[in-house]
Enzyme design. Sequence first.
Site, PDB file in Angstrom:
ATOM      1  N   LYS A 126      -4.895  16.187 -69.566  1.00 45.21           N
ATOM      2  CA  LYS A 126      -5.919  15.429 -68.852  1.00 45.21           C
ATOM      3  C   LYS A 126      -5.374  14.091 -68.342  1.00 45.21           C
ATOM      4  CE  LYS A 126      -8.857  18.706 -69.313  1.00 45.21           C
ATOM      5  NZ  LYS A 126      -9.174  19.206 -70.591  1.00 45.21           N
TER       6      LYS A 126
HETATM    7  C1  LIG Z   1     -14.263  22.214 -68.325  1.00 43.41           C
HETATM    8  C2  LIG Z   1     -13.866  21.989 -69.755  1.00 43.41           C
HETATM    9  N1  LIG Z   1     -14.827  21.782 -70.660  1.00 43.41           N
HETATM   10  C3  LIG Z   1     -14.530  21.566 -71.950  1.00 43.41           C
HETATM   11  C4  LIG Z   1     -13.237  21.539 -72.396  1.00 43.41           C
HETATM   12  C5  LIG Z   1     -12.933  21.327 -73.844  1.00 43.41           C
HETATM   13  O1  LIG Z   1     -12.186  20.184 -74.068  1.00 43.41           O
HETATM   14  P1  LIG Z   1     -11.241  20.059 -75.355  1.00 43.41           P
HETATM   15  O2  LIG Z   1     -10.039  20.908 -75.114  1.00 43.41           O
HETATM   16  O3  LIG Z   1     -10.924  18.592 -75.426  1.00 43.41           O
HETATM   17  O4  LIG Z   1     -12.038  20.522 -76.519  1.00 43.41           O
HETATM   18  C6  LIG Z   1     -12.204  21.746 -71.493  1.00 43.41           C
HETATM   19  C7  LIG Z   1     -10.803  21.725 -71.947  1.00 43.41           C
HETATM   20  O5  LIG Z   1      -9.861  21.796 -71.242  1.00 43.41           O
HETATM   21  C8  LIG Z   1     -12.515  21.984 -70.131  1.00 43.41           C
HETATM   22  O6  LIG Z   1     -11.556  22.202 -69.229  1.00 43.41           O
END
Ligand SMILES: Cc1ncc(COP(=O)(O)O)c(C=O)c1O
Length: 403
Positions: A202
């Site tokens: 990110k």
């Molecule tokens: C659109 C979206 N929502 C939620 C998440 C979940 O984030 P995390 O990996 O920090 O749990 C991601 C992870 O890449 C994502 O791309």
Amino acid sequence: MTVAPVSSEVPAILGGSPVRQTLLPYGRQSIDESDIQAVVETLRSDWLTTGPKVAEFEDAMAGWVGAKYAVSFSSGTAALHAAAFATGLQSGDEAITSPLTFAATANCVLYQGAMPVFADVLEDTLNLDHEQVATRITARTKAILPVDYAGHPAELDSILQLADRHGLIVIEDACHALGAEYRGRRVGSVAHMTVFSFHPVKHLTTGEGGMVTTDNPVFAETLRRFRNHGISSDARQRQRAGQWHYEMVLLGFNYRLTDIACALGLQQIKKLEANLERRRQIAAQYASEFRCMASVVAPVVGPEVNPAWHLFPIRLDLPRLSAGRGELFQALRAENIGVNVHYIPVHRHPYYHDRFGYKGGEFPVAEAAYERLISLPMFHGMSDNDVEDVVCAVRKVVGHYAN
Ligand SMILES: Cc1ncc(COP(=O)(O)O)c(C=O)c1O
């Protein structure tokens, strides 16, 4: 940047030489000495978790996006779960979201015992189609979860107007969109709650991590409790007050982000503007190179938005090519370009398919897009040579398979 046409070269998958010798990933973190120093200092400090760095990082994030409150979590997924909880989602409720997302967006609704309802996406941005959302609202609907696909803000005004009319909460999944702007406002200051992720691919990273931003003090308080077992105060507050007493007032989890992670986040946020600028440069270079490649469709940018470019998903014009997406994907990998695909539509995963009986074909725009999508490498640490390699490889592979 000038890229020589190389379409006559033999693709690496057929025995030619790859465009590069080492794999270029589709995304990766950038960590410098200041990041390492900040983490080391915190490791030497009194607080490894829920200490001063958590509050500092939350304040920095709230300030950066222009929201009143920011509450940190151990991941974007935990942050989504907490936002679903704060909305009051429970068994019997429904929440509408996009099928073209990471499964966590819909899973957070299931965690609360509620039902995720999908609405199709718009053909251009691949974001939630607000007109489709309107047709899915029932007496059970409590929330809408738009996703800022690839970093392009969703149609937030239309979705918020719809939500207002029906008394719904909008939880924006902005895990792709830290730094994106929507009609002059930063994402994070627009929806009722906005969720970010700090995974290493990110715009800024804390290793794992997430955040919810909101202007609503009740949501903020509930989010804070939810991430700390449902307890009404944290250890540092109790230490400062010289008290041991605490109360568990709701059923929460341990979703806390550590001070170590927040120390990293505080350094990373200082570089966010520059990271976004670099991603925007790369996106502009890609877009200008692909404009003249008939079988490659670059992402569309809507009016009045400034995307954050977490991903750069191209769509292949398959009728112009003699091979499918799978073959082109493998051919690009053979060139050492670490392409990816975002996303298998959520309802087509076995869990959703088996549990809810989706057969495929329910969301034709998302499903047709999925068949054509390939995400090219996109991260702020990419050099000009990396960008050039990607363009060369796409030109070579697409040129080889062109009809
Ligand atoms: C659109 C979206 N929502 C939620 C998440 C979940 O984030 P995390 O990996 O920090 O749990 C991601 C992870 O890449 C994502 O791309």
